[in-house]
Design a protein around this motif. Structure first.
Motif, PDB file in Angstrom:
ATOM      1  N   GLY A  85       0.842  -1.114  -0.058  1.00  0.00           N
ATOM      2  CA  GLY A  85       0.029   0.012   0.054  1.00  0.00           C
ATOM      3  C   GLY A  85       0.960   1.305  -0.267  1.00  0.00           C
ATOM      4  N   ARG A  86       2.052   1.301   0.865  1.00  0.00           N
ATOM      5  CA  ARG A  86       2.790   2.304   0.946  1.00  0.00           C
ATOM      6  C   ARG A  86       3.579   2.821  -0.624  1.00  0.00           C
ATOM      7  NH1 ARG A  86       4.060  -0.104   5.994  1.00  0.00           N
ATOM      8  NH2 ARG A  86       6.066  -0.802   4.958  1.00  0.00           N
TER       9      ARG A  86
ATOM     10  N   GLU B  38       3.738   5.019  -5.719  1.00  0.00           N
ATOM     11  CA  GLU B  38       3.278   5.070  -7.188  1.00  0.00           C
ATOM     12  C   GLU B  38       2.489   5.892  -7.618  1.00  0.00           C
ATOM     13  OE1 GLU B  38       3.156   1.167  -8.076  1.00  0.00           O
ATOM     14  OE2 GLU B  38       5.237   0.716  -7.882  1.00  0.00           O
ATOM     15  N   MET B  39       1.443   5.805  -6.876  1.00  0.00           N
ATOM     16  CA  MET B  39       0.422   6.860  -7.105  1.00  0.00           C
ATOM     17  C   MET B  39       0.653   8.303  -7.195  1.00  0.00           C
ATOM     18  SD  MET B  39      -2.310   5.038  -8.475  1.00  0.00           S
ATOM     19  CE  MET B  39      -3.592   6.565  -8.193  1.00  0.00           C
ATOM     20  N   SER B  40       1.474   8.385  -6.094  1.00  0.00           N
ATOM     21  CA  SER B  40       1.959  10.099  -5.896  1.00  0.00           C
ATOM     22  C   SER B  40       2.839  10.330  -7.317  1.00  0.00           C
ATOM     23  CB  SER B  40       2.520   9.907  -4.698  1.00  0.00           C
ATOM     24  OG  SER B  40       3.022  11.570  -4.420  1.00  0.00           O
ATOM     25  N   SER B  41       3.782   9.227  -7.382  1.00  0.00           N
ATOM     26  CA  SER B  41       4.630   9.581  -8.498  1.00  0.00           C
ATOM     27  C   SER B  41       3.756   9.680  -9.863  1.00  0.00           C
ATOM     28  CB  SER B  41       5.724   8.513  -8.769  1.00  0.00           C
ATOM     29  OG  SER B  41       6.439   8.490  -9.831  1.00  0.00           O
ATOM     30  N   ALA B  42       3.100   8.826 -10.251  1.00  0.00           N
ATOM     31  CA  ALA B  42       1.929   8.973 -11.423  1.00  0.00           C
ATOM     32  C   ALA B  42       1.241  10.144 -11.458  1.00  0.00           C
ATOM     33  CB  ALA B  42       1.285   7.647 -11.162  1.00  0.00           C
ATOM     34  N   ASN B  43       0.822  10.452 -10.455  1.00  0.00           N
ATOM     35  CA  ASN B  43       0.205  12.066 -10.317  1.00  0.00           C
ATOM     36  C   ASN B  43       1.098  13.241 -10.814  1.00  0.00           C
ATOM     37  OD1 ASN B  43      -2.281  10.855  -9.664  1.00  0.00           O
ATOM     38  ND2 ASN B  43      -1.714  11.096  -7.446  1.00  0.00           N
TER      39      ASN B  43
END
Length: 533
Positions: A48-49, A54-59
């Protein structure tokens, strides 16, 4: 209570052991499950972390991509605008190139056309589109290519080159100036070269025509012994030349001043030239012509014909005058000689008419019959005519005595054999003396046929002359001597022929004529000054 049976107790114990075993197994599995769950929980927490990261990086990437997309869209827009401007600029450059009166092209390193302007249509009969990718060899032909090949090779070596040549083109032979400009890359290699070619045919032909015209002018000036000259009134200078120096009696390489040049003018000539120029200007004319008399240092007289054009006229005075000078000395002498001949001819015509009148009058007066008068007049006129023929062949500039004598005795040569002996130096006589001697020989010959040496078969006549100096003037001494003829008896009365010789012709000769009727034959002695005066 009933006590179980032993077999039931064993079974129960066995069952109890089985349950305990199962319980241990369950607790082990449970413990395993708990451990597994904890591991999974840790894994999922880590995942999850990581996912969150990754989500933050993707964003972040999404935002970056959004920014990049916007930037790309802006760049694309700018590129489109640049391309639009480039196409407009290219179109403008194409229009400029197509309207230039010259060939403009770009040739790559493989010697193939990559750009041509519209001039190729009129020069080669091919459109720029049809020439794209075509080799130079194919475009200009083998002959033309071999002619320009050294310059092409020079341009592809990175050197700018220029040449002029008569190019055999489909549109005809043209005199072309071609310039090849290398296209050098940043790394120093040559990508190709630019071609700039101009049609100089008309200019070349004009230059050739001008050169031919100048050559003809120079030939005319040289053949006419003319000189070009120029004067500057403001600085009072006369620009001389080797030709003008020659006409004025200077050394060809001299640089005479205006005063030195004018010093060669005959007295009054400078004023005459000024007067002629002023009269032309008063008539509104810029051209003037006059004759100029000059005197050389040796005292000789020369004549020049001046033709001039006056320009930059202010207050009736030309600041600049340019013209030519022609040596007309020979013409002036010829004119003077012609006038002298005209005067001489007038004099001779008058004298001839007087002589003819006297011949006719005296012949008719002394003739016994009409036939005798006719013969006398004809013979004397024929003698006069033959003398005139001799002088006419010499343009009345005189005649040689030997020719005058031969012509005069010719009518008497048919009286048999070589009856005449002629001797004496070759003397050129003035017309007046030549005519007088011809008439004298005619009268003496006629008298010899009738009464003297030519009246028989063996008589002879000796004609001799010499030149003697008397009082510093050359005199002609001439004798007519007859021999072997009948005995001579001096007549009691002298006829017209004798009087013509002794009086009229003596006066015409400005000398003396004496006829001696010696018994052995008539002897006539003529003594006359050879000076025309």
């Amino acid at each position: 209570m009933n006590k179980p049976a032993p077999q039931d107790t064993d079974a129960l114990l066995k069952r109890l052991e089985e349950l305990e075993a199962e319980n241990r197994e369950l607790r082990a599995k449970l413990h395993e499950q708990v451990a597994l769950s904890e591991a999974k929980a840790l894994h999922y927490a880590a995942a999850g972390r990581e996912y969150a990261q990754e989500m933050s990086s993707a964003n972040a990437r999404i935002e970056t991509l959004k920014d990049t997309r916007s930037s790309l869209q802006a760049s694309e827009k700018r590129l489109e605008e640049s391309e639009t401007r480039a196409r407009a600029s290219e179109k403008q450059l194409r229009q400029i190139a197509d309207n230039l009166p010259a060939l403009i092209a770009y040739v790559d390193a493989d010697q193939r056309y990559r750009f041509n302007n519209h001039a190729y249509v009129s020069w080669f009969g091919r459109t720029p589109e049809s020439l794209y990718g075509v080799s130079l060899l194919e475009a200009v032909g083998e002959t033309g290519y071999e002619r320009v090949r050294p310059y092409v090779d020079t341009a592809l070596r990175g050197e700018r080159t220029r040449h002029e040549w008569w190019a055999p083109l489909p549109s005809g032979l043209k005199f072309v100036r071609s310039e090849y400009i290398p296209d050098q890359r940043d790394d120093g290699s040559i990508a190709g070269f630019y071609v700039l070619a101009s049609d100089l045919t008309e200019s070349k032909r004009s230059q050739a025509a001008l050169a031919e015209s100048e050559a003809r002018l120079r030939l005319a000036i040289d053949a006419g012994r003319m000189a070009v000259w120029e004067t500057d009134t403001a600085t009072d200078t006369i620009h001389s030349s080797p030709e003008l120096n020659r006409l004025l009696g200077f050394e060809p390489d001299a640089s005479p001043s205006s005063a030195e040049i004018r010093s060669r003018y005959a007295p009054g000539e400078r004023e005459k030239v000024r007067r002629i120029a002023a009269e032309a200007l008063r008539r509104g004319e810029r051209h003037a012509e006059t004759e100029l008399e000059v005197r050389w240092p040796d005292g000789s007289q020369r004549w020049l014909l001046l033709r001039a054009e006056m320009s930059e006229i202010e207050n009736g005075i030309p600041r600049r005058t340019i013209g030519v000078a022609l040596d007309i000395t020979d013409r002036k002498k010829a004119e003077e000689h012609q006038q002298l001949l005209i005067n001489e001819l007038n004099h001779r015509v008058k004298n001839t008419l007087t002589t003819v009148q006297s011949i006719a009058t005296q012949s008719l007066r002394n003739a016994r019959t009409a036939e005798e008068a006719r013969d006398a007049v004809e013979g004397r006129l024929f003698a006069l005519s033959r003398a005139h023929d001799v002088l006419t062949r010499e343009n009345w500039d005189g005649a040689f005595l030997s020719e005058v004598v031969q012509q005069a005795i010719e009518p008497f040569q048919n009286h048999g054999g070589e009856r005449f002996s002629v001797s004496g130096p070759d003397i050129r006589l003035p017309p007046r003396i030549a005519l007088a001697i011809a008439m004298a020989i005619q009268e003496l010959g006629t008298n010899a046929v009738k009464y003297g040496a030519l009246s028989n078969a063996k008589g002879c006549i000796a004609i001799a002359w010499t030149v003697l100096e008397e009082a510093g003037t050359p005199h002609l001494r001439m004798t007519w001597e007859e021999t072997e003829g009948p005995a001579v008896v001096e007549p009691k009365q002298r006829g017209f022929g004798t009087r013509l010789v002794e009086r009229s012709l003596a006066q015409e000769l400005n000398g003396s004529v004496e006829i001696n009727f010696a018994p052995k034959g008539v002897v006539c002695t003529i003594n006359a000054p050879l000076a025309e005066s």
